[in-house]
Design a protein around this motif. Structure first.
Motif, mmCIF file in Angstrom:
data_model
loop_
_atom_site.group_PDB
_atom_site.id
_atom_site.type_symbol
_atom_site.label_atom_id
_atom_site.label_comp_id
_atom_site.label_asym_id
_atom_site.label_seq_id
_atom_site.Cartn_x
_atom_site.Cartn_y
_atom_site.Cartn_z
ATOM 1 N N GLY A 142 0.710 -1.690 0.206
ATOM 2 C CA GLY A 142 0.405 0.430 0.266
ATOM 3 C C GLY A 142 0.742 1.274 -0.255
ATOM 4 O O GLY A 142 0.105 2.117 -0.323
ATOM 5 N N ASN A 151 0.465 7.015 -1.122
ATOM 6 C CA ASN A 151 0.340 5.469 -1.304
ATOM 7 C C ASN A 151 -0.621 4.598 -2.192
ATOM 8 O O ASN A 151 -0.650 5.380 -3.282
ATOM 9 C CB ASN A 151 -0.712 5.644 0.142
ATOM 10 C CG ASN A 151 -0.807 5.738 1.399
ATOM 11 O OD1 ASN A 151 0.608 5.145 2.046
ATOM 12 N ND2 ASN A 151 -1.087 6.976 1.885
ATOM 13 N N THR A 185 -3.773 2.340 -4.040
ATOM 14 C CA THR A 185 -5.016 1.736 -3.349
ATOM 15 C C THR A 185 -5.397 1.062 -4.404
ATOM 16 O O THR A 185 -5.986 0.768 -6.132
ATOM 17 C CB THR A 185 -5.904 2.716 -3.497
ATOM 18 O OG1 THR A 185 -5.932 3.593 -2.290
ATOM 19 C CG2 THR A 185 -8.093 2.145 -2.810
#
Length: 120
Positions: free
Chosen positions: A54, A71, A73
């Motif tokens: 992540g 990050n 996703t």
């Protein structure tokens, strides 16, 4: 004649026993998803991007200096969204990436800039 047949039969068994054993080749497992290291393709600065649990980071290849961190996703099979901060511009950037091949990512930022990565 019978002796010739027996001789041929014995020769066949002897030759088959001398054949070399063929071993099954074990191919390395194909990488799955985007986890791992990726190298930039083209662009003004060569860099390496890392996707791990992540987290996303990119570093310049020549200096190993941090270019961006943030990050990512998963959006579905082969699709991710990146949200990172560019250290050169001190600006937050969002990008969507599609894994167009097991070893290739094609990405576009929300401002329309495109970049491609190849598995390193």
């Amino acid at each position: 004649m019978r002796r010739l047949a027996v001789s041929l039969l014995l020769a066949t068994f002897a030759l088959s026993a001398c054949q070399t054993e063929q071993r099954a080749q074990v191919l390395p497992a194909q990488p799955q998803g985007i986890e791992g290291r990726w190298a930039s393709i083209g662009g003004p600065v060569a860099y390496t991007a890392t996707f791990q649990n992540g987290r996303f980071t990119s570093v310049e290849r020549a200096t190993n200096g941090l270019l961006a961190s943030g990050n990512y996703t998963d959006l579905g099979p082969g699709q991710v969204n990146l949200l990172y901060t560019s250290t050169t511009r001190n600006q937050q950037v969002s990008a969507n990436c599609n894994q167009v091949d097991v070893n290739r990512l094609s990405c576009a930022t929300s401002s329309g800039n495109r970049f491609d990565l190849a598995r390193a």
